[in-house]
Write an enzyme that holds these catalytic residues in place. Structure first.
Site, mmCIF file in Angstrom:
data_model
loop_
_atom_site.group_PDB
_atom_site.id
_atom_site.type_symbol
_atom_site.label_atom_id
_atom_site.label_comp_id
_atom_site.label_asym_id
_atom_site.label_seq_id
_atom_site.Cartn_x
_atom_site.Cartn_y
_atom_site.Cartn_z
ATOM 1 N N ASP A 41 101.983 22.270 -3.279
ATOM 2 C CA ASP A 41 103.046 22.819 -3.251
ATOM 3 C C ASP A 41 104.444 21.798 -3.435
ATOM 4 O O ASP A 41 104.487 20.971 -2.646
ATOM 5 C CB ASP A 41 103.314 23.890 -1.912
ATOM 6 C CG ASP A 41 104.514 24.834 -2.056
ATOM 7 O OD1 ASP A 41 105.546 24.394 -2.984
ATOM 8 O OD2 ASP A 41 104.599 25.774 -1.328
ATOM 9 N N ARG B 58 107.660 22.472 -4.109
ATOM 10 C CA ARG B 58 109.069 22.937 -3.670
ATOM 11 C C ARG B 58 109.718 22.515 -2.579
ATOM 12 O O ARG B 58 108.936 22.121 -1.365
ATOM 13 C CB ARG B 58 108.805 24.404 -3.507
ATOM 14 C CG ARG B 58 108.492 25.052 -4.794
ATOM 15 C CD ARG B 58 108.139 26.656 -4.402
ATOM 16 N NE ARG B 58 106.985 26.937 -3.705
ATOM 17 C CZ ARG B 58 106.597 28.115 -3.089
ATOM 18 N NH1 ARG B 58 107.384 29.094 -3.560
ATOM 19 N NH2 ARG B 58 105.469 28.304 -2.409
#
Ligand code: ZN
Length: 215
Positions: free
Chosen positions: A131, A133
């Site tokens: 991930d 983000r």
């Protein structure tokens, strides 16, 4: 950040106000910021305080093509409906594949389909973190709407999102589940994957439902 003028958009959930927010190429706080562009969506000029907030990452397969392999399409519609009803804020960030981008998203799905790896393993095979983000742009957007010392109720099942948004200086007074009321059977395995491999906070009954679906 760069901010556009505000427009009105009519939707099946009601009227909403939309603004563009973006990091100019050379002004992003760090090179790791996965989202450079986002939309700020509110129902009114003055959202409730604490504001119900959903930070939604784009998923063209789920949202546009209505793929049954993930729950993104249902999630976006449900979040939009709630945010408009409860005078909250939806930050829609342009970051496919948990920030990895569209190309890596397609390549990772190819690896999944051709080798039987799960999405975490496929990202690893591509040399990517699972991930990417950091929610830097989303956090800027929240501060922009709510001003200094923003207080929010965050709609998410992702503890990583809670941690990163809190770290950006936003007070999260409560966390509310963002799961849609009903998901397709195929999307259930995606939710179980998110729970078991990515640490999402997803209730156990979903697992039971999968067991029934296969039993
Ligand atoms: Zn999706």
């Amino acid at each position: 950040v760069e901010l556009s003028n505000q427009i009105r958009l009519k939707t099946q959930h009601g009227d909403m106000l939309v603004r563009y927010i973006g990091f100019a190429r050379d002004t992003a706080p760090s090179t790791s910021s996965s989202a450079r562009e986002a939309l700020i969506i509110t129902a009114t000029e003055n959202p409730n305080s604490p504001a119900l907030v959903r930070v939604q990452s784009s998923c063209v397969f789920g949202e546009v093509f209505h793929s049954t392999q993930c729950d993104c399409g249902e999630q976006t519609q449900a979040a939009l409906e709630q945010v408009i009803r409860e005078n909250g804020i939806l930050i829609y960030t342009m970051e496919e594949g948990r920030g990895a981008g569209l190309r890596n998203k397609v390549e990772s799905i190819f690896i999944e389909q051709s080798s039987g790896k799960n999405s975490k393993e496929a990202y690893r095979a591509l040399g990517l973190p699972v991930d990417l983000r950091d929610y830097a742009l989303a956090s800027e957007a929240i501060k922009l709407v709510l001003g200094l010392n923003p207080k929010i109720i965050l709609m998410t099942n992702n503890p990583d999102k809670v941690r990163k948004i809190e770290k950006a200086g936003i007070e999260i007074v409560a966390v509310k589940s963002a799961l849609p009321k009903a998901v397709d059977k195929a999307a259930l395995s995606e939710l179980v994957y998110k729970r078991d491999e990515l640490g999402y906070d997803i209730p156990k009954f979903i697992h039971t439902k999968v067991a029934h679906a296969h039993g």
